[in-house]
Scaffold this motif. Sequence first.
Motif, PDB file in Angstrom:
ATOM      1  N   MET A   1       0.841  -1.191   0.000  1.00  0.00           N
ATOM      2  CA  MET A   1       0.000   0.000   0.000  1.00  0.00           C
ATOM      3  C   MET A   1       0.877   1.241   0.000  1.00  0.00           C
ATOM      4  O   MET A   1       1.789   1.382   0.805  1.00  0.00           O
ATOM      5  CB  MET A   1      -0.913  -0.013   1.236  1.00  0.00           C
ATOM      6  N   ILE A   2       0.595   2.184  -0.900  1.00  0.00           N
ATOM      7  CA  ILE A   2       1.339   3.436  -0.950  1.00  0.00           C
ATOM      8  C   ILE A   2       0.927   4.303   0.238  1.00  0.00           C
ATOM      9  O   ILE A   2      -0.258   4.478   0.523  1.00  0.00           O
ATOM     10  CB  ILE A   2       1.040   4.190  -2.269  1.00  0.00           C
ATOM     11  N   THR A   3       1.879   4.854   0.938  1.00  0.00           N
ATOM     12  CA  THR A   3       1.591   5.696   2.098  1.00  0.00           C
ATOM     13  C   THR A   3       1.847   7.153   1.768  1.00  0.00           C
ATOM     14  O   THR A   3       2.548   7.500   0.819  1.00  0.00           O
ATOM     15  CB  THR A   3       2.463   5.296   3.295  1.00  0.00           C
ATOM     16  N   LEU A   4       1.287   8.017   2.581  1.00  0.00           N
ATOM     17  CA  LEU A   4       1.430   9.450   2.382  1.00  0.00           C
ATOM     18  C   LEU A   4       2.744   9.935   2.952  1.00  0.00           C
ATOM     19  O   LEU A   4       3.189   9.480   3.990  1.00  0.00           O
ATOM     20  CB  LEU A   4       0.287  10.196   3.086  1.00  0.00           C
ATOM     21  N   LEU A 443      -0.449  -6.026 -11.924  1.00  0.00           N
ATOM     22  CA  LEU A 443      -0.860  -4.620 -11.931  1.00  0.00           C
ATOM     23  C   LEU A 443      -2.315  -4.447 -11.532  1.00  0.00           C
ATOM     24  O   LEU A 443      -2.681  -3.491 -10.847  1.00  0.00           O
ATOM     25  CB  LEU A 443      -0.629  -4.039 -13.328  1.00  0.00           C
ATOM     26  N   THR A 444      -3.153  -5.388 -11.932  1.00  0.00           N
ATOM     27  CA  THR A 444      -4.591  -5.227 -11.716  1.00  0.00           C
ATOM     28  C   THR A 444      -5.125  -6.024 -10.542  1.00  0.00           C
ATOM     29  O   THR A 444      -6.334  -6.132 -10.368  1.00  0.00           O
ATOM     30  CB  THR A 444      -5.355  -5.626 -12.993  1.00  0.00           C
ATOM     31  N   GLU A 445      -4.240  -6.611  -9.744  1.00  0.00           N
ATOM     32  CA  GLU A 445      -4.713  -7.336  -8.572  1.00  0.00           C
ATOM     33  C   GLU A 445      -5.456  -6.370  -7.645  1.00  0.00           C
ATOM     34  O   GLU A 445      -4.961  -5.278  -7.357  1.00  0.00           O
ATOM     35  CB  GLU A 445      -3.540  -7.960  -7.827  1.00  0.00           C
ATOM     36  N   PRO A 446      -6.645  -6.720  -7.162  1.00  0.00           N
ATOM     37  CA  PRO A 446      -7.429  -5.781  -6.342  1.00  0.00           C
ATOM     38  C   PRO A 446      -6.690  -5.343  -5.087  1.00  0.00           C
ATOM     39  O   PRO A 446      -5.924  -6.097  -4.495  1.00  0.00           O
ATOM     40  CB  PRO A 446      -8.690  -6.591  -5.998  1.00  0.00           C
ATOM     41  N   THR A 447      -6.945  -4.109  -4.706  1.00  0.00           N
ATOM     42  CA  THR A 447      -6.403  -3.546  -3.471  1.00  0.00           C
ATOM     43  C   THR A 447      -7.351  -3.862  -2.316  1.00  0.00           C
ATOM     44  O   THR A 447      -8.561  -3.933  -2.503  1.00  0.00           O
ATOM     45  CB  THR A 447      -6.252  -2.018  -3.623  1.00  0.00           C
ATOM     46  N   SER A 448      -6.812  -4.033  -1.133  1.00  0.00           N
ATOM     47  CA  SER A 448      -7.638  -4.278   0.038  1.00  0.00           C
ATOM     48  C   SER A 448      -8.515  -3.072   0.345  1.00  0.00           C
ATOM     49  O   SER A 448      -8.018  -1.960   0.538  1.00  0.00           O
ATOM     50  CB  SER A 448      -6.761  -4.587   1.259  1.00  0.00           C
ATOM     51  N   ARG A 449      -9.823  -3.284   0.369  1.00  0.00           N
ATOM     52  CA  ARG A 449     -10.742  -2.192   0.654  1.00  0.00           C
ATOM     53  C   ARG A 449     -10.527  -1.635   2.059  1.00  0.00           C
ATOM     54  O   ARG A 449     -10.506  -0.420   2.276  1.00  0.00           O
ATOM     55  CB  ARG A 449     -12.189  -2.684   0.500  1.00  0.00           C
ATOM     56  N   ASP A 450     -10.337  -2.544   3.022  1.00  0.00           N
ATOM     57  CA  ASP A 450     -10.161  -2.096   4.404  1.00  0.00           C
ATOM     58  C   ASP A 450      -8.890  -1.265   4.550  1.00  0.00           C
ATOM     59  O   ASP A 450      -8.876  -0.248   5.252  1.00  0.00           O
ATOM     60  CB  ASP A 450     -10.114  -3.301   5.344  1.00  0.00           C
ATOM     61  N   ASP A 451      -7.812  -1.708   3.898  1.00  0.00           N
ATOM     62  CA  ASP A 451      -6.567  -0.940   3.970  1.00  0.00           C
ATOM     63  C   ASP A 451      -6.747   0.447   3.363  1.00  0.00           C
ATOM     64  O   ASP A 451      -6.269   1.448   3.903  1.00  0.00           O
ATOM     65  CB  ASP A 451      -5.444  -1.678   3.240  1.00  0.00           C
ATOM     66  N   ALA A 452      -7.414   0.481   2.212  1.00  0.00           N
ATOM     67  CA  ALA A 452      -7.590   1.769   1.536  1.00  0.00           C
ATOM     68  C   ALA A 452      -8.426   2.729   2.374  1.00  0.00           C
ATOM     69  O   ALA A 452      -8.058   3.892   2.572  1.00  0.00           O
ATOM     70  CB  ALA A 452      -8.239   1.548   0.173  1.00  0.00           C
ATOM     71  N   LEU A 453      -9.549   2.248   2.878  1.00  0.00           N
ATOM     72  CA  LEU A 453     -10.405   3.123   3.677  1.00  0.00           C
ATOM     73  C   LEU A 453      -9.723   3.505   4.984  1.00  0.00           C
ATOM     74  O   LEU A 453      -9.878   4.638   5.472  1.00  0.00           O
ATOM     75  CB  LEU A 453     -11.742   2.439   3.951  1.00  0.00           C
ATOM     76  N   GLY A 454      -8.950   2.577   5.534  1.00  0.00           N
ATOM     77  CA  GLY A 454      -8.232   2.891   6.761  1.00  0.00           C
ATOM     78  C   GLY A 454      -7.194   3.979   6.567  1.00  0.00           C
ATOM     79  O   GLY A 454      -6.853   4.703   7.508  1.00  0.00           O
ATOM     80  N   ASN A 455      -6.700   4.115   5.341  1.00  0.00           N
ATOM     81  CA  ASN A 455      -5.733   5.164   5.015  1.00  0.00           C
ATOM     82  C   ASN A 455      -6.390   6.386   4.387  1.00  0.00           C
ATOM     83  O   ASN A 455      -5.696   7.240   3.825  1.00  0.00           O
ATOM     84  CB  ASN A 455      -4.672   4.619   4.053  1.00  0.00           C
ATOM     85  N   ASN A 456      -7.731   6.459   4.484  1.00  0.00           N
ATOM     86  CA  ASN A 456      -8.486   7.589   3.935  1.00  0.00           C
ATOM     87  C   ASN A 456      -8.243   7.781   2.442  1.00  0.00           C
ATOM     88  O   ASN A 456      -8.177   8.900   1.936  1.00  0.00           O
ATOM     89  CB  ASN A 456      -8.155   8.886   4.687  1.00  0.00           C
ATOM     90  N   GLN A 457      -8.096   6.670   1.739  1.00  0.00           N
ATOM     91  CA  GLN A 457      -7.944   6.751   0.294  1.00  0.00           C
ATOM     92  C   GLN A 457      -9.312   6.635  -0.381  1.00  0.00           C
ATOM     93  O   GLN A 457     -10.258   6.088   0.191  1.00  0.00           O
ATOM     94  CB  GLN A 457      -7.021   5.647  -0.207  1.00  0.00           C
ATOM     95  N   ILE A 458      -9.363   7.122  -1.594  1.00  0.00           N
ATOM     96  CA  ILE A 458     -10.601   7.055  -2.376  1.00  0.00           C
ATOM     97  C   ILE A 458     -10.659   5.678  -3.024  1.00  0.00           C
ATOM     98  O   ILE A 458      -9.822   5.345  -3.862  1.00  0.00           O
ATOM     99  CB  ILE A 458     -10.636   8.164  -3.438  1.00  0.00           C
ATOM    100  N   TYR A 459     -11.645   4.892  -2.636  1.00  0.00           N
ATOM    101  CA  TYR A 459     -11.731   3.493  -3.058  1.00  0.00           C
ATOM    102  C   TYR A 459     -12.988   3.274  -3.880  1.00  0.00           C
ATOM    103  O   TYR A 459     -14.040   3.867  -3.614  1.00  0.00           O
ATOM    104  CB  TYR A 459     -11.760   2.577  -1.829  1.00  0.00           C
ATOM    105  N   PHE A 460     -12.895   2.396  -4.889  1.00  0.00           N
ATOM    106  CA  PHE A 460     -14.029   2.121  -5.765  1.00  0.00           C
ATOM    107  C   PHE A 460     -14.294   0.615  -5.809  1.00  0.00           C
ATOM    108  O   PHE A 460     -13.454  -0.162  -6.267  1.00  0.00           O
ATOM    109  CB  PHE A 460     -13.757   2.644  -7.176  1.00  0.00           C
ATOM    110  N   ASP A 461     -15.467   0.226  -5.346  1.00  0.00           N
ATOM    111  CA  ASP A 461     -15.841  -1.180  -5.361  1.00  0.00           C
ATOM    112  C   ASP A 461     -15.881  -1.789  -6.756  1.00  0.00           C
ATOM    113  O   ASP A 461     -15.482  -2.947  -6.932  1.00  0.00           O
ATOM    114  CB  ASP A 461     -17.198  -1.370  -4.677  1.00  0.00           C
ATOM    115  N   PRO A 462     -16.375  -1.075  -7.794  1.00  0.00           N
ATOM    116  CA  PRO A 462     -16.488  -1.722  -9.106  1.00  0.00           C
ATOM    117  C   PRO A 462     -15.168  -2.218  -9.675  1.00  0.00           C
ATOM    118  O   PRO A 462     -15.145  -3.198 -10.425  1.00  0.00           O
ATOM    119  CB  PRO A 462     -17.086  -0.614  -9.986  1.00  0.00           C
ATOM    120  N   THR A 463     -14.063  -1.541  -9.345  1.00  0.00           N
ATOM    121  CA  THR A 463     -12.780  -1.993  -9.881  1.00  0.00           C
ATOM    122  C   THR A 463     -11.855  -2.541  -8.803  1.00  0.00           C
ATOM    123  O   THR A 463     -10.789  -3.080  -9.124  1.00  0.00           O
ATOM    124  CB  THR A 463     -12.048  -0.845 -10.612  1.00  0.00           C
TER     125      THR A 463
END
Length: 635
Positions: A1-4, A443-463
């Motif tokens: 996961m890319i961090t800020l 490249l296209t392996e899905p990102t963890s939704r929980d990780d993304a939301l936990g890092n306040n990232q903009i996450y999209f369920d469709p992709t």
Amino acid sequence: MITLNSSRKSRALSIGATFMLLASVLSTSWLSGRGGNRVSTASAAALLSPVVSQAKMDDGQLFGMVARDPFYEFNTDPVHFPNAANRTALERQASELASAGVRWIRMEFFADYDGSVKAGDINWDKYDWFINELAPRYNLKVLALLNVGMVAYQGQTVRTIAFNDPPDRGGSDPEDGSNHFGRVFTGRAQTIAARYGSNISAYEIINEPNISWDLWVDSHNGGAEIKPERYAALISSSYRAIKNVAPQAQVLVGGMLVGSPPEGQDHDQFDYLYQLYVSSWVDKYRAAGYSSRPGWNTVPWDGVALHPYFLETPKLFSLLKEFTRKLRDRGDPRSKLWVTEVGAESRPPEGQEDNPTSDEMKQASYLRDLYTGILNDPELKAEVPHVFWFKYEDFVPGDYTHNYGLVRLKETDAKNAYGPTGQVWVHKLAYRTYQEIARGGTLTEPTSRDDALGNNQIYFDPTGQAIAPQFAEYWLEKGGLERFGYPISRPTPMNSYLSQVFERAIFEYHPEFEGTPNAVLLRLLGNEFTQAQGMSFRKADPDEVASDRTYFPQSGHSLGGTFLNYWNENGGLAVYGYPISEEITEVSPTDNQTYTVQYFERNRFELHPEAAGTKYEVQLGLLGANMLKTNMWWR
């Protein structure tokens, strides 16, 4: 996961907090919200391919690469770096290596005869910046090859056969088995270790001592083997010399070539190793009790390096396990096996946009089998900590082993010479394969939704993807979902830049422009797509361009009407680039309808008259999705 990072964190957090609900709503309504050329939820999901993230099973230390030696990048850019290391080329290489997921690099030291220093000395200016600053900056550990070319013999150019000279009792310890050549080598090894300290993590003593091409040539085909008794004395002396000043460094038996010696009368690889273990010089080392010192092994080496070329992976894995058993049978419980060279040849394609050749596919397949096979075998993973692919770049065209690289560098106008920038002309398929394994997924392996939301990232369920923090602000301020579409890839280094693929664009992060409007740039997808498709466009005649159209001499094309209005009102040159075609008609592969389109450096405009009067009258082409589908984004 890319961090800020700290300079962007507070802004991105506020973006994420205020936009999260909006993103959630849009992600359920966008795909069905309008007509035209778009990717459906089903087709977007088809882009995603589940994989076993091999690198997640490992800390990344397995992944090594034989790099282009800094020795060869001295004074190659005399305009910007006269009589100095070519920092541009070396940093580009380091960036490409880090982008691929490389954690270890192997480089070689050479004595100099170019006049920059006294003949036979080492010019430290060729190495200091690379080892002390560049490699640490990119988190690259250094394995230094100390080979024949590191020394001179009595002020003359290297005599490889001097390795086999008998002991001359001329050193400070007449009983150490050394000769003049060995003492010069050992002294220089200690000088290097003292100079660079912890910035060099390991040393490989001689390249292929059991089957030395240099020795074979130097002896006029009289022998290709540094005799085990001579090599044992050399590595014993070198080990003590290096460990005395850098006890944390690991010292390796030089990469033994697997195969039969050319004259057919010397030892095979197993017998050669056996002869080292039973050597009188190893017995003396053991008797001296050096193993009680912190960081010192029970024998005068910490690992055994191999060069197992031309073996299918089942035979290779069996060989590695057999080598390990040999080490343990000789009472050496600590030494590991290092594969410091292994590779497969692959000619580069004829053109940058060409599909992978059969050579490329074979090379990539072998690389994948090699690394994933070791990662998935607990015995191998425990005993083979590092595998160095040979090598990063093809040798200069014309060299006898020039196609083993994962990239081909851009050549100059001069024949058989690489350019001073170190720019990559083409990445081979195996580069992408290495990157996927080393970095832990496609490249296209899905990102963890929980990780993304936990890092306040903009996450999209469709992709199943989240926008990298480096791109969130640009994406929002420049048009968001309507202009760029969903993220359809994970953030991944491409061509040395952190990048992310969206349906309609590929974002690149340029840290060299941090704090300016150019920190995020859009890849020139219009150029890349049209070149990949073999499309060419007749340029406009400036004398015939209508007065209500704008002519761009930079590209030789014009822009007018609805497209010009949209271009001006929605970012213009910075977002779309110059037009690279006139208005043409094309049939959309999505709905088989014919549309008026125009290509730009970074995208394609599509005219949708059924949406006239709305903001959807002009829509952007799905060039990001198209590039991903063509599977050529890595070139």
